[in-house]
Design a protein around this motif. Structure first.
Motif, PDB file in Angstrom:
ATOM      1  N   HIS A  79       0.866  -1.176   0.000  1.00 45.50           N
ATOM      2  CA  HIS A  79       0.000   0.000   0.000  1.00 45.50           C
ATOM      3  C   HIS A  79       0.905   1.228   0.000  1.00 45.50           C
ATOM      4  O   HIS A  79       2.118   1.122   0.089  1.00 45.50           O
ATOM      5  CB  HIS A  79      -0.898   0.012   1.241  1.00 45.50           C
ATOM      6  CG  HIS A  79      -1.801  -1.174   1.351  1.00 45.50           C
ATOM      7  ND1 HIS A  79      -3.082  -1.187   0.870  1.00 45.50           N
ATOM      8  CD2 HIS A  79      -1.597  -2.393   1.877  1.00 45.50           C
ATOM      9  CE1 HIS A  79      -3.633  -2.359   1.104  1.00 45.50           C
ATOM     10  NE2 HIS A  79      -2.756  -3.124   1.720  1.00 45.50           N
ATOM     11  N   ASP A  92      -4.467   5.854   0.001  1.00 42.32           N
ATOM     12  CA  ASP A  92      -3.606   4.755  -0.397  1.00 42.32           C
ATOM     13  C   ASP A  92      -3.094   5.088  -1.790  1.00 42.32           C
ATOM     14  O   ASP A  92      -3.876   5.303  -2.701  1.00 42.32           O
ATOM     15  CB  ASP A  92      -4.430   3.470  -0.413  1.00 42.32           C
ATOM     16  CG  ASP A  92      -3.579   2.266  -0.756  1.00 42.32           C
ATOM     17  OD1 ASP A  92      -2.361   2.427  -0.920  1.00 42.32           O
ATOM     18  OD2 ASP A  92      -4.137   1.166  -0.861  1.00 42.32           O
ATOM     19  N   SER A  94      -3.931  -1.477  -4.752  1.00 47.16           N
ATOM     20  CA  SER A  94      -3.927  -2.595  -3.814  1.00 47.16           C
ATOM     21  C   SER A  94      -5.141  -3.497  -3.994  1.00 47.16           C
ATOM     22  O   SER A  94      -5.561  -4.153  -3.063  1.00 47.16           O
ATOM     23  CB  SER A  94      -3.864  -2.056  -2.381  1.00 47.16           C
ATOM     24  OG  SER A  94      -4.962  -1.198  -2.145  1.00 47.16           O
ATOM     25  N   MET A 127      -9.874   3.324   0.063  1.00 40.41           N
ATOM     26  CA  MET A 127      -8.965   3.235   1.197  1.00 40.41           C
ATOM     27  C   MET A 127      -8.464   4.585   1.663  1.00 40.41           C
ATOM     28  O   MET A 127      -7.327   4.947   1.455  1.00 40.41           O
ATOM     29  CB  MET A 127      -7.797   2.358   0.811  1.00 40.41           C
ATOM     30  CG  MET A 127      -7.566   1.309   1.847  1.00 40.41           C
ATOM     31  SD  MET A 127      -6.224   0.299   1.427  1.00 40.41           S
ATOM     32  CE  MET A 127      -5.144   0.709   2.738  1.00 40.41           C
TER      33      MET A 127
HETATM   34 CU   LIG Z   1      -4.067  -0.098  -0.106  1.00 42.17          CU
END
Ligand SMILES: [Cu+2]
Ligand code: HEM
Ligand SMILES: [Cu+2]
Lengths: 551, 307
Positions: free
Chosen positions: B194, B229, B233, B240
């Motif tokens: 991440h 993020d 991911s 996120m």
């Molecule tokens: Cu992530």
């Protein structure tokens, strides 16, 4: 048929209705070149369609058009198709067509190998597309396919999108390596008498440099992909952090190829620009020798810059500073090129036909993309914008506004040579403006988005980013529409266009000394080269009256 | 090659370019989000400098092209040569030297500014999983060791959720940082890579599973920000995000004390919510996705310390 053929032989031309040849296992470099170009253009349309779906999803902040796994699949396939099935193989096609003609050879060094490298591609491309039909769809990890995300596939399914993605990329890589061996050998050994290295057109220099990069760097990607496949399907731990593996090693192997890949795509485009600008400015290419050397220089330096894609990965400070320095070095030879183009145009006699519009547009947009590229090499700034839309904007200025525009310049420029017919100028100009303006609307808008922190690869975004996103999306729909006049023009002109003379642009270069289209063996006699390239002062190329093949 | 008046015109052109590009460079500050760290100020200075140079080159070269289009069109059917020049050694040396000098200047500025950043501690390269204090001798480069910090916060990141643990063992879903004090973030990722990114901080760092990655930050502007993020991911990557609050030390300590003693509450995790109840999209592929990690309990006192 026989009648046609004898007539064609009498005129030393190919029979007119030889379209069937394009579906055959021909070993003629010209047929193979056209095969490459037509096939990759179909992939370009597909990749563009995927891009338009992506942009449609990004019209609004919420995810409301495609669900998230599909969105991820879309940008993965868009990037993969555009790089590996559009630009790189298109360049291989154009180079296939032109290089033997430009160096005065009858064919490539290994014609059979040439045909095999092409025929690997259609199955590989179809294989990649077939993953849309799998129950769990295409690969979703982006065209980088960084592990561990790329290793997260449905349990118990050996055949999954990621698996197919790797297999087709390995196939495409094998095809490229075969092509590279062929190009490098051809340019080294097949030049006609008098065609010294410093009499070669810059286009040939750029193909030579780009294909050397394929030979040196592609094995690194192939190796990485094979290790990834072993991890994915056979339980090894090369890149798995929970085992003994290291995902960062993949990034190094991947970018060791994929940074130079940018130049494998861009150098031939620069080559096209270097052919078109002098012809339509009626000036010799300014500083030919330094441009030729700069071409090799760019290729050489680009091997040592890959870590600039990893400034925010687990990259220590010394590595960041080293690769910042090497990355900035690339700006010197590229700067030389941009200055040389500009000086070629300076105080010239401009003819603004379609190829020239695309070449000048591409050159100007390259300067913009180059400037943001130097910014990205500056580590402290890159840390802020890395993986944001600033990067997406930057590289589309290169891959679309420069390379794809240059490719269009090349298509229009050599269309009369390849097909023996002229395209329709009005439609060409319409195509240019419909491309140039929306391309800037679309890709410029991405820069402010990135500066403000909008990340790439996100399927929904914070409402504050909507304004520029709407502009980018509308631009991209116009851009999609711009291909329609192009297709109409190319198909219509190929079938019904006016017959072309051998050298409609009064250009220098061996390819213009043979008939349009060239006969099977290219030249009646192997030409002997006695003059420098881009000899635009010579009356032979300057005066309509003296031009030996004018009607 | 040029006449006297042409030299004068060129001089005016270059002077005009210098003024315009400097002005554009000044505008560049307003294209960036607010500056919430000292590092952000340095980065924006660098950006402004890069924009000035870039504008100079872009406008200079494109200007010449536009000039040619406006004044140097050939009459149709005139295919005689444009200018007779066959090359000009001096010019070629000049424009090889120009980008060389510019690049040296840019690299020098970037290097200086990089040295002034004090955000990144990358000794994870030399010791995997080892506690931070045990192996300073390995760190070859001084600039790689973050300066000692006054606070330490653990950052845990999973598919697709952030959580933060403070010195008093409080764990929350939002990040609180004291103003004008250096805070060390000890970051750990589970399963995939991440990226830690707050645009107003001009700071981005990948978090690689299996490595301890430390960064030290000093916010200088209080307010609420969004942590994002930055490294793709997987399916719910876009969701996120987490809230970041920068507040005075007093307020920060007060928040720490209050929250620790308050009731535990369940906060909703967007990825989990969407996994259960997908949004209505026109096209549903139903393709594979990793299941999101179960929602962690917010405002929770951690009992055991080893993670
Ligand atoms: Cu992530
Ligand atoms: C035809 C007009 C095009 C449009 C509107 C367009 C649009 C986009 C958009 C919006 C993205 C971002 C997806 C995301 O990160 O979420 C993207 C990614 C990308 N595009 Fe394009 N694109 C176009 C043409 C091209 C061309 C010609 C290339 C040639 C190489 C290309 C290569 C890429 C690559 C490599 C990515 C990155 C994919 C990834 O992040 O994994 N695009 N494009
Ligand atoms: Cu690169």
């Amino acid at each position: 048929m026989t009648h046609d053929l004898s007539e064609a032989i009498a005129n030393n031309r190919e029979p007119e209705n030889n379209w069937r040849e394009y579906f055959s296992f021909s070993t003629d470099h010209k047929v193979i070149g056209v095969q490459y170009m037509v096939m990759t253009f179909i992939f370009f349309l597909l990749g563009g369609l995927l891009a338009m779906i992506i942009r449609a999803e990004l019209l609004t902040p919420e995810a409301n058009l495609v669900d998230r796994p599909l969105y991820n699949g879309l940008f993965t396939m868009h990037g993969t198709i555009m790089i590996f099935l559009w630009i790189i193989p298109f360049n291989a096609g154009l180079s296939n067509y032109l290089v033997p003609l430009m160096i005065g050879a009858r064919d490539m060094a290994f014609p059979l190998l040439n045909a095999i490298s092409f025929w690997i591609l259609p199955p590989a491309g179809l294989l990649l597309l077939s993953s849309f039909l799998l129950p769990n769809g295409t690969a979703q990890a982006g065209w980088w396919s960084y592990p561990p995300v790329s290793l997260q596939v449905p349990a118990g399914q050996l055949i999954n999108g990621q698996f197919i993605w790797i297999v087709s990329l390995v196939l495409i890589g094998i095809s490229s390596i075969m092509g590279a061996v062929n190009f490098v050998t051809t340019i080294f050994w097949m030049r006609s008498p008098g065609m010294t290295f410093f009499r070669m057109p810059v286009f040939v220099w750029s193909v030579f440099s780009a294909q050397l990069l394929q030979l040196i760097n592609l094995p690194s990607l192939t190796g990485a992909l094979i290790l990834l496949l072993l991890d994915l399907s056979f339980g090894t731990q090369f890149f798995k952090p929970e085992g003994s593996g290291d995902p960062i090693i993949y990034q190094h192997l991947f970018w060791f190829y994929s940074h130079p890949a940018v130049y494998i795509m861009a150098l031939p485009a620069f080559g096209i620009i270097a052919e078109v600008l002098p012809a339509f400015a009626r000036n010799p290419l300014f500083g030919y020798r330094s441009v030729a050397i700069a071409t090799l220089g760019i290729a050489g330096i680009s091997i040592f810059v890959w870590v600039h894609h990893m400034f925010t990965s687990a990259t220590p400070g010394w590595m960041r500073m080293t690769f910042m320095a090497t990355s900035m070095l690339v700006a010197i030879p590229t700067g030389v090129k941009a200055f040389a183009w500009t000086a070629t145009i300076w105080r010239s006699k401009l003819h603004l036909e379609t190829p020239m519009l695309f070449a000048m547009g591409g050159a100007a947009m390259f300067i913009f993309g180059g400037v943001t590229g130097v910014m990205l090499a500056a580590t402290p700034f890159d840390i802020h914008v890395n993986n944001t839309y600033f990067v997406v904007g930057h590289f589309h200025y290169i891959v679309f506004n420069t390379i794809t525009m240059a490719i269009f310049a090349g298509i229009y420029f050599w269309f009369p040579k390849i097909t023996g017919r002229m395209y329709a100028e009005g439609w060409g100009k319409l195509h240019f403006w419909l491309t140039f303006i929306p391309a800037n609307i679309t890709f410029f808008s991405m820069h402010p988005l990135g500066l403000q922190g909008m990340l790439r690869r996100i399927s929904s975004y914070d409402p504050q980013y909507q304004g520029w996103n709407v502009i980018a999306s509308l631009g991209s729909f116009l851009l999609g529409a711009s291909t329609l006049p192009f297709i109409a023009n190319i198909v219509g002109s190929w079938l019904y266009g006016a017959k072309a003379v051998d050298n409609p642009w009064h250009a220098t270069g061996l390819e213009w000394t043979t008939s349009s289209p060239p006969p099977r063996d290219n030249f009646e006699e192997i030409p002997i080269v006695k003059r420098p390239p881009y000899d635009y002062g010579d009356p032979k190329y300057s005066f309509v009256e003296n031009s030996d093949d004018d009607e | 090659m040029f006449s006297f008046w042409e030299y004068v015109l060129i001089a005016f052109y270059v002077a005009g370019l210098l003024i315009v590009s400097r002005w554009i460079g000044q505008q560049a500050f307003s294209w960036m989000p607010p500056q919430a760290t000292a590092e952000a100020q340095r980065v924006d200075d660098l950006f402004s400098f890069l924009v000035s140079i870039g504008a100079f080159i872009l406008l200079g070269l494109v200007g010449v092209m536009v000039y040619a289009i406006a004044f140097h069109r050939a009459p149709p059917e005139d295919y005689t040569e444009g200018h007779p020049s066959r090359g000009n050694g001096k010019l070629e040396i000049l424009w090889t030297a120009t980008p060389t000098l510019l690049v040296i200047w840019i690299a020098f500025q970037s290097f200086n500014i990089y040295q002034q950043l004090n955000i990144l501690g990358l000794n994870q390269i030399v010791h995997l999983h080892a506690p931070l204090e045990s192996a300073p001798a390995y760190a070859a480069n001084v600039s790689d060791i973050p300066k000692p910090a006054s606070e330490t916060i653990d950052v845990f990141v999973r598919q697709w959720d952030w959580s933060f643990r403070y010195s008093n063992n409080l764990t929350t879903k939002e990040l609180h940082l004291p103003l004008n004090r250096s805070t060390r973030l000890k970051m750990q990722a589970e399963k995939v890579i991440h990226g830690f990114y707050i645009p107003e901080f001009r700071l981005k760092q990948d978090i690689v599973p299996g490595r301890n990655i430390d960064i030290v930050i000093t916010p200088i502007r209080s307010g609420k920000y969004r942590l994002k993020d930055s490294q793709f991911s997987g399916t719910y990557f876009a969701l996120m995000e987490a809230d970041v609050y920068v507040e005075s030390l007093d307020k920060y300590n007060q928040w720490l004390a209050q929250t620790v003693s308050s009731e535990t509450t369940n906060t909703k995790n967007q990825a989990v919510a969407e996994n259960i109840q997908p949004p209505k999209t026109l096209f549903k592929s139903g393709w594979y996705t990793v299941a999101p990690a179960q929602p962690a309990v917010a405002n929770q006192r951690k009992i055991d310390n080893d993670t």
